[in-house]
Enzyme design. Structure first.
Site, PDB file in Angstrom:
ATOM      1  N   THR A  10       0.825  -1.213   0.000  1.00 43.41           N
ATOM      2  CA  THR A  10       0.000   0.000   0.000  1.00 43.41           C
ATOM      3  C   THR A  10       0.855   1.258   0.000  1.00 43.41           C
ATOM      4  O   THR A  10       0.708   2.138  -0.855  1.00 43.41           O
ATOM      5  CB  THR A  10      -0.931   0.001   1.224  1.00 43.41           C
ATOM      6  OG1 THR A  10      -1.785  -1.143   1.168  1.00 43.41           O
ATOM      7  CG2 THR A  10      -1.787   1.254   1.244  1.00 43.41           C
ATOM      8  N   LYS A 102       7.563   1.432  12.244  1.00 48.16           N
ATOM      9  CA  LYS A 102       7.496   1.840  13.647  1.00 48.16           C
ATOM     10  C   LYS A 102       7.899   0.732  14.607  1.00 48.16           C
ATOM     11  O   LYS A 102       8.576   0.970  15.598  1.00 48.16           O
ATOM     12  CB  LYS A 102       6.089   2.334  13.976  1.00 48.16           C
ATOM     13  CG  LYS A 102       4.998   1.380  13.570  1.00 48.16           C
ATOM     14  CD  LYS A 102       3.640   2.034  13.549  1.00 48.16           C
ATOM     15  CE  LYS A 102       2.605   1.154  12.860  1.00 48.16           C
ATOM     16  NZ  LYS A 102       2.769   1.120  11.408  1.00 48.16           N
ATOM     17  N   GLY A 131       1.335   8.775   9.929  1.00 49.65           N
ATOM     18  CA  GLY A 131       1.130   8.861   8.492  1.00 49.65           C
ATOM     19  C   GLY A 131       1.590  10.192   7.932  1.00 49.65           C
ATOM     20  O   GLY A 131       2.766  10.547   8.007  1.00 49.65           O
ATOM     21  N   GLU A 187      -7.482  -4.987   9.880  1.00 51.77           N
ATOM     22  CA  GLU A 187      -6.955  -6.215   9.301  1.00 51.77           C
ATOM     23  C   GLU A 187      -7.825  -7.408   9.711  1.00 51.77           C
ATOM     24  O   GLU A 187      -8.613  -7.337  10.660  1.00 51.77           O
ATOM     25  CB  GLU A 187      -5.516  -6.445   9.788  1.00 51.77           C
ATOM     26  CG  GLU A 187      -4.546  -5.328   9.451  1.00 51.77           C
ATOM     27  CD  GLU A 187      -4.220  -5.252   7.970  1.00 51.77           C
ATOM     28  OE1 GLU A 187      -4.459  -6.251   7.253  1.00 51.77           O
ATOM     29  OE2 GLU A 187      -3.742  -4.192   7.523  1.00 51.77           O
ATOM     30  N   LYS A 202       4.415   3.633  18.384  1.00 48.23           N
ATOM     31  CA  LYS A 202       4.494   5.042  17.999  1.00 48.23           C
ATOM     32  C   LYS A 202       4.815   5.946  19.186  1.00 48.23           C
ATOM     33  O   LYS A 202       5.650   6.851  19.079  1.00 48.23           O
ATOM     34  CB  LYS A 202       3.178   5.458  17.344  1.00 48.23           C
ATOM     35  CG  LYS A 202       2.900   4.746  16.033  1.00 48.23           C
ATOM     36  CD  LYS A 202       1.482   5.006  15.533  1.00 48.23           C
ATOM     37  CE  LYS A 202       1.194   4.260  14.250  1.00 48.23           C
ATOM     38  NZ  LYS A 202      -0.210   4.430  13.798  1.00 48.23           N
TER      39      LYS A 202
END
Length: 427
Positions: A10, A102, A131, A187, A202
């Site tokens: 992606t 990450k 992002g 997911e 993160k």
């Protein structure tokens, strides 16, 4: 600058598209030309379909790294095994590296950054958190003159979408999760998102940058959102709060707190209005005060935008990565969860009989816990009624001891649900 891209999922596809479509725009703005040297992926046909010349397409990233001349390697494989080996190999070959990984940086960052320093190259990672939101650049550059007092982030879009659906549609966790999966926001195995591991990676990275102390995922106190019920959502609103999966790090005189867990925040706070798959990160500096970074925290285009910003930084000669102090021995202590001080939301499931509230209150008082608000809902849940309280600030250790004693009472039918409250009180 010649760039090799490894991994064309992606995010990788987004980077390829951006560089192919906007290369002339980037050159006009910066005076630097960015050229794709190769793209490596196990599915070379997919890469070719994006318009990458056939002679620049490889099915093996290691082979491409060794055989193609390039200045920068962009690692977008994910995971902490093959990706780690590739980055190590690239750094040893004195190639700059850009990554969105990450999990890898949270657990192995110190060694990788040290290797980059020894090799005289740079390891950049803007896309690893938030992002397309430039929160890492903000910490490294815009807020560099501030002592960071706290970071509060809604930094997992999947969890935020689920909690938003539970709030707006009054559905349970599993119904909201199924919808998120159908829309591609979650997911098939959502564990990393709903159990908080993604957010923990993160906040570990952000905390390391903010406080000059390496923080690993294992240092982060972690709880997911599976236990949240529609009743908790409703009661939170009754008390004037919204529930969010919040990543928090604070630096106080007695140490640093780093935690990810469902958190009740005041409904009038700006973070309470961050809904759906959007992310937001509030950073509190001693001179600048509170600053907020908001936007799409994942996905092809936003993350590709962050990756390319790192590539352009390298083209412009901006090679620094992490603060020098991170390589020095730190005296900053990371607090144990027992030491956290917070207000708390407590939901007891009890028999509907006289004296229940008094019995609970007596035990809370024994441990020095002061009740702020209390109510009993006239609904039946698993054979009992919900008795709900919020507390004034208390040590998590004392709350846990009180709960252990309360849960032994004959009138308590199931383990008590506990949620921390963040009031955002500025001193």
């Amino acid at each position: 600058m010649r760039v090799g891209i490894v991994g064309c999922g992606t995010v990788g596809s987004g980077v390829v598209k951006l560089l192919l479509q906007n290369s002339s725009l980037i050159e006009r703005r910066t005076g630097e030309k960015i050229e794709i040297a190769f793209v490596a992926d196990k599915n070379p046909e997919k890469v070719k379909s994006l318009g990458v010349p056939v002679d620049r397409v490889y099915d093996d990233g290691f082979e491409a790294l060794k055989s193609v001349d390039c200045d920068v390697i962009v690692e977008l494989i994910g995971g902490t095994t093959v990706a780690r080996d590739l980055i190590i190999e690239a750094l040893k070959m004195e190639k700059h590296v850009v990554t969105a990984n990450k999990a890898l940086l949270a657990d192995y960052g110190k060694d990788l950054f040290m290797l980059a320093r020894e090799s005289g190259v740079s390891l950049k990672f803007e896309a690893s958190v938030g992002g397309g939101i430039p929160v890492i650049k903000a910490l490294r550059e815009g807020l560099v003159g501030n002592r960071i007092k706290g970071i509060y982030g809604i930094i997992n879009g999947t969890a935020n979408y689920i909690l938003t659906m539970m709030t707006e549609k009054k559905v349970d966790f599993y119904t909201a999760l199924k919808e998120a999966q159908e829309l591609g926001y979650a997911e098939a195995d959502p564990t990393l998102d709903v159990e908080g591991y993604d957010a923990a990676h993160k906040i570990a990275i952000l905390s390391s940058l903010a406080y000059c102390r390496w923080v690993k995922t294992e240092n982060v106190y972690l709880r997911g959102i599976r236990e949240i019920t529609p009743l908790d959502i409703e009661l939170a609103m009754d008390f004037g709060y919204r529930i969010k999966l919040l990543a928090i790090s604070k630096l106080e005189e007695n140490g640093m707190e780093v935690r990810v867990h469902p958190t009740m925040i005041p409904e009038n706070h700006i973070l309470a209005s961050v809904n759906g798959v959007f992310n937001a990160c509030l950073v509190d500096g001693d001179f600048v005060g509170e600053t907020l970074y908001y936007g799409k925290g994942a996905g092809e285009k936003p993350t590709a935008s962050a990756v390319v910003s790192d590539i352009v930084d390298l083209a412009l000669g901006n090679f620094y990565d992490v603060p020098e102090c991170l390589f020095e021995k730190s005296e900053v202590k990371i607090k144990e969860p027992d030491e956290f001080v917070s207000s708390f939301y407590l939901r007891f499931t009890a028999l509907d009989k006289p004296g229940v509230l008094a019995s609970i209150s007596k035990i809370l008082a024994k441990f020095g816990i002061s009740i702020k608000m209390a109510l009993q809902k006239s609904v039946t849940v698993e054979g009992g009624v919900p008795v709900v309280m919020t507390t004034h600030p208390a040590k998590k250790r004392d709350v846990q001891k009180a709960i252990e004693e309360i849960d032994k009472l004959d009138v308590i039918l199931k383990p008590t649900f506990v949620c921390m409250i963040e009031e955002f009180t500025n001193e």
